[in-house]
Design a protein around this motif. Sequence first.
Motif, mmCIF file in Angstrom:
data_model
loop_
_atom_site.group_PDB
_atom_site.id
_atom_site.type_symbol
_atom_site.label_atom_id
_atom_site.label_comp_id
_atom_site.label_asym_id
_atom_site.label_seq_id
_atom_site.Cartn_x
_atom_site.Cartn_y
_atom_site.Cartn_z
ATOM 1 N N THR A 73 -3.847 -29.858 3.847
ATOM 2 C CA THR A 73 -4.568 -30.995 4.422
ATOM 3 C C THR A 73 -3.825 -31.648 5.573
ATOM 4 O O THR A 73 -4.432 -32.106 6.530
ATOM 5 C CB THR A 73 -4.873 -32.082 3.365
ATOM 6 O OG1 THR A 73 -3.647 -32.481 2.763
ATOM 7 C CG2 THR A 73 -5.824 -31.572 2.306
ATOM 8 N N ILE A 74 -2.510 -31.691 5.492
ATOM 9 C CA ILE A 74 -1.762 -32.354 6.562
ATOM 10 C C ILE A 74 -1.536 -31.417 7.741
ATOM 11 O O ILE A 74 -1.707 -31.787 8.896
ATOM 12 C CB ILE A 74 -0.383 -32.857 6.067
ATOM 13 C CG1 ILE A 74 -0.552 -33.845 4.916
ATOM 14 C CG2 ILE A 74 0.373 -33.516 7.202
ATOM 15 C CD1 ILE A 74 0.768 -34.348 4.361
ATOM 16 N N PHE A 75 -1.121 -30.181 7.456
ATOM 17 C CA PHE A 75 -0.684 -29.305 8.527
ATOM 18 C C PHE A 75 -1.653 -28.182 8.871
ATOM 19 O O PHE A 75 -1.550 -27.595 9.935
ATOM 20 C CB PHE A 75 0.663 -28.655 8.162
ATOM 21 C CG PHE A 75 1.781 -29.647 8.026
ATOM 22 C CD1 PHE A 75 2.090 -30.195 6.801
ATOM 23 C CD2 PHE A 75 2.492 -30.049 9.138
ATOM 24 C CE1 PHE A 75 3.112 -31.120 6.678
ATOM 25 C CE2 PHE A 75 3.523 -30.970 9.023
ATOM 26 C CZ PHE A 75 3.821 -31.515 7.795
ATOM 27 N N GLY A 76 -2.529 -27.862 7.928
ATOM 28 C CA GLY A 76 -3.383 -26.695 8.150
ATOM 29 C C GLY A 76 -2.639 -25.411 7.882
ATOM 30 O O GLY A 76 -2.919 -24.375 8.487
ATOM 31 N N TYR A 77 -1.648 -25.457 6.993
ATOM 32 C CA TYR A 77 -0.912 -24.268 6.598
ATOM 33 C C TYR A 77 -1.335 -23.856 5.195
ATOM 34 O O TYR A 77 -1.474 -24.686 4.310
ATOM 35 C CB TYR A 77 0.595 -24.532 6.555
ATOM 36 C CG TYR A 77 1.282 -24.588 7.901
ATOM 37 C CD1 TYR A 77 2.213 -25.587 8.175
ATOM 38 C CD2 TYR A 77 1.042 -23.651 8.880
ATOM 39 C CE1 TYR A 77 2.866 -25.640 9.388
ATOM 40 C CE2 TYR A 77 1.680 -23.699 10.103
ATOM 41 C CZ TYR A 77 2.586 -24.695 10.356
ATOM 42 O OH TYR A 77 3.232 -24.750 11.557
ATOM 43 N N LEU A 112 -5.623 -21.869 11.016
ATOM 44 C CA LEU A 112 -6.467 -22.047 12.187
ATOM 45 C C LEU A 112 -7.175 -20.749 12.541
ATOM 46 O O LEU A 112 -6.660 -19.666 12.294
ATOM 47 C CB LEU A 112 -5.620 -22.499 13.381
ATOM 48 C CG LEU A 112 -4.943 -23.852 13.228
ATOM 49 C CD1 LEU A 112 -3.987 -24.078 14.393
ATOM 50 C CD2 LEU A 112 -5.970 -24.967 13.182
ATOM 51 N N VAL A 116 -8.036 -19.969 18.343
ATOM 52 C CA VAL A 116 -7.390 -21.257 18.555
ATOM 53 C C VAL A 116 -5.885 -21.094 18.475
ATOM 54 O O VAL A 116 -5.120 -21.602 19.304
ATOM 55 C CB VAL A 116 -7.858 -22.286 17.489
ATOM 56 C CG1 VAL A 116 -7.062 -23.560 17.600
ATOM 57 C CG2 VAL A 116 -9.330 -22.563 17.646
ATOM 58 N N TYR A 120 -3.470 -21.977 21.676
ATOM 59 C CA TYR A 120 -2.721 -23.229 21.739
ATOM 60 C C TYR A 120 -1.428 -23.265 20.949
ATOM 61 O O TYR A 120 -0.524 -24.015 21.269
ATOM 62 C CB TYR A 120 -3.604 -24.388 21.247
ATOM 63 C CG TYR A 120 -4.884 -24.537 22.010
ATOM 64 C CD1 TYR A 120 -6.119 -24.296 21.410
ATOM 65 C CD2 TYR A 120 -4.870 -24.909 23.349
ATOM 66 C CE1 TYR A 120 -7.294 -24.436 22.130
ATOM 67 C CE2 TYR A 120 -6.037 -25.050 24.065
ATOM 68 C CZ TYR A 120 -7.252 -24.810 23.449
ATOM 69 O OH TYR A 120 -8.414 -24.947 24.145
ATOM 70 N N VAL A 121 -1.383 -22.478 19.871
ATOM 71 C CA VAL A 121 -0.258 -22.661 18.954
ATOM 72 C C VAL A 121 0.826 -21.600 19.119
ATOM 73 O O VAL A 121 2.006 -21.888 19.012
ATOM 74 C CB VAL A 121 -0.761 -22.645 17.488
ATOM 75 C CG1 VAL A 121 0.387 -22.764 16.516
ATOM 76 C CG2 VAL A 121 -1.755 -23.758 17.272
ATOM 77 N N HIS B 9 -4.842 -30.369 13.126
ATOM 78 C CA HIS B 9 -3.887 -29.341 12.713
ATOM 79 C C HIS B 9 -3.388 -28.538 13.900
ATOM 80 O O HIS B 9 -2.225 -28.159 13.963
ATOM 81 C CB HIS B 9 -4.522 -28.397 11.679
ATOM 82 C CG HIS B 9 -4.807 -29.059 10.379
ATOM 83 N ND1 HIS B 9 -5.778 -28.627 9.504
ATOM 84 C CD2 HIS B 9 -4.254 -30.147 9.786
ATOM 85 C CE1 HIS B 9 -5.809 -29.399 8.437
ATOM 86 N NE2 HIS B 9 -4.896 -30.338 8.581
ATOM 87 N N THR B 10 -4.285 -28.269 14.838
ATOM 88 C CA THR B 10 -3.868 -27.506 16.016
ATOM 89 C C THR B 10 -2.793 -28.255 16.781
ATOM 90 O O THR B 10 -1.796 -27.686 17.214
ATOM 91 C CB THR B 10 -5.061 -27.238 16.950
ATOM 92 O OG1 THR B 10 -6.102 -26.624 16.207
ATOM 93 C CG2 THR B 10 -4.657 -26.346 18.106
ATOM 94 N N ILE B 12 -0.712 -30.509 15.647
ATOM 95 C CA ILE B 12 0.544 -30.520 14.892
ATOM 96 C C ILE B 12 1.219 -29.159 14.952
ATOM 97 O O ILE B 12 2.418 -29.039 15.251
ATOM 98 C CB ILE B 12 0.290 -30.887 13.412
ATOM 99 C CG1 ILE B 12 -0.275 -32.298 13.289
ATOM 100 C CG2 ILE B 12 1.577 -30.776 12.613
ATOM 101 C CD1 ILE B 12 -0.688 -32.663 11.876
ATOM 102 N N GLN B 13 0.442 -28.114 14.690
ATOM 103 C CA GLN B 13 1.050 -26.776 14.641
ATOM 104 C C GLN B 13 1.595 -26.349 15.993
ATOM 105 O O GLN B 13 2.615 -25.663 16.063
ATOM 106 C CB GLN B 13 0.026 -25.752 14.138
ATOM 107 C CG GLN B 13 -0.236 -25.863 12.650
ATOM 108 C CD GLN B 13 -1.063 -24.713 12.111
ATOM 109 O OE1 GLN B 13 -1.078 -23.627 12.672
ATOM 110 N NE2 GLN B 13 -1.754 -24.951 11.012
#
Lengths: 230, 316
Positions: A73-77, A112, A116, A120-121, B9-10, B12-13
């Motif tokens: 929920t916080i990080f999307g991991y 993600l 995306v 971006y990451v 999330h994007t 942050i990641q």
Amino acid sequence: MSNLGDDFSQFDISKEEKDKLVAEVVRYILFKTHQNSGCPIKREELSQLVTKNYRHRSLPAYIINEAKAKLSTIFGYELRELQRSRPSSTSHSRLSQQSGVDAKSYVIISQLPAEVYKKYVEDVNTSHLTGFTFVAISIVQLAGDNLWHHLKRMGLHETDENHPVLGNVKQILETLVQQRYLQKDKVSGPEGTTLFYELAERALDGTVSERIKQYISQIVKKDDATVDIL
Amino acid sequence: MAVLSWKHHTLIQSLLERGPLTEKEFHFIFTGITGQNPGTHQGKFNDYLLKINRELSYVQLDLRACRDPYDGRVYFGVVNNVSDDQSKLGTKYSVPQIAFFKAIVEAIAQDVTAEGTICNLDALNIKLENQVLNSSGLQSQDVPAAFKNFTMSHKEKTLDQLVKDKWLCYTEDDNIGLGIRSILDLRSWFHNAGVPSCQVCNEAGFKAKLCPNDGCAVRIHHYCLKKRFYQKGMLVCPSCDTQWQYQPPKAEPIEVEDEETEPVQSQPSSNPGPSQPSLRSKRKRQRLDNVETAGCSSQASGANRKRVTRSSAHPR
């Protein structure tokens, strides 16, 4: 979700204590992942964070689950669990494993969508490593005992410490072993001991293994079934 | 109920995977995923960051922005707020390497001339034994072997790694300055260590211009000075009334963007530099207006040696 969240009362700890433990586990996972460049974290290490101060038997499992939820929920991991289901075919002497126990370990994976992430990451400074990982896994999948032979055909040599993109090739392969994409096994043969590589839990994990088969079949232009036979 | 979406999330990641990003890069991501430019939709951007930080506070992390005093640009990063056992794991550096880094940070921060740099030679001559003595008053025979065996070449390699990881940076004049990670991370350390703050923005002024009046303790960041100068035409020291000189940049075009930056400072950012070149050449291009010269006379031979090994093609 909210019900499970309130259930910590059975463990005889306050909400603050629970939150603190969960935060510790999440932080441990994040920092450790950074420190060892994505090598899996043993479940035992996470449990220890809980058991060093709290005795309740099923508290570690509960906390780890909560941590898993928070990472999402916080990080999307996603906290992906890897099963060390295939012990190396020879003796365990090279790898330090718990005897007999199915040692669970964890890695974090971004949730993600791929486009995306890519846009971006992804850290472009490490994409050469990801590329190499894919190549190495594919080769081992198809012809495990000949990894270096095939790498040589691509211009990567065992003794090469100064490859323009990869640097010390052997070291990178070592990293792949530590990250549990591959595992090394020594076999005593007629010519003395030879080293060969097998896929380890991270490469055997469902989604990864599926994707690899798909990519391989695209490259080889045959269908999935044929790839398996090889 | 999900408070943060994949968009949060994007953001942050991207910071976790890629490290600190410039404002431009970070805004680019925001615009890409929300379709809205933070410049024109400041409120929405702030809202996103606020939401993110509320969630991150659960694990004592913080998404913050700060201005790099070496190039004047704003950077975003995710920073750790609490130094606990877990965070001590989060480093690939060894104990002597960390002591070495700490010594450099202290030397830079405590420089009374506020140059914000330490010259290469001085860094390499740092004695780790002194670090041990300073922190716990141990006798010199208690200095760990690793500290004693930390050779010059170890130091050089460590410096390179620290610069690569953005804890330190190479400045234009071949000196060593603090990298963007340090600036993001060590904000509270600077305050605790008594580093004087900039009169204008109240952030740590380890690299700033000092009041020309020797008796006055006021210091102001170069970019803060520039802003004041443009606003008022001249600057008089708020504390001692001496007039401050300001030399406008010679080579860079004067572009003062009116972009408000979130959440800490609201100063225009003028950054004509390109986004991805090597560290050293980037700093060079930004600092054509640099008035200071770091004074390390025996620097020449060391610097030349370094320039040969690093193949950044700057025209010197």
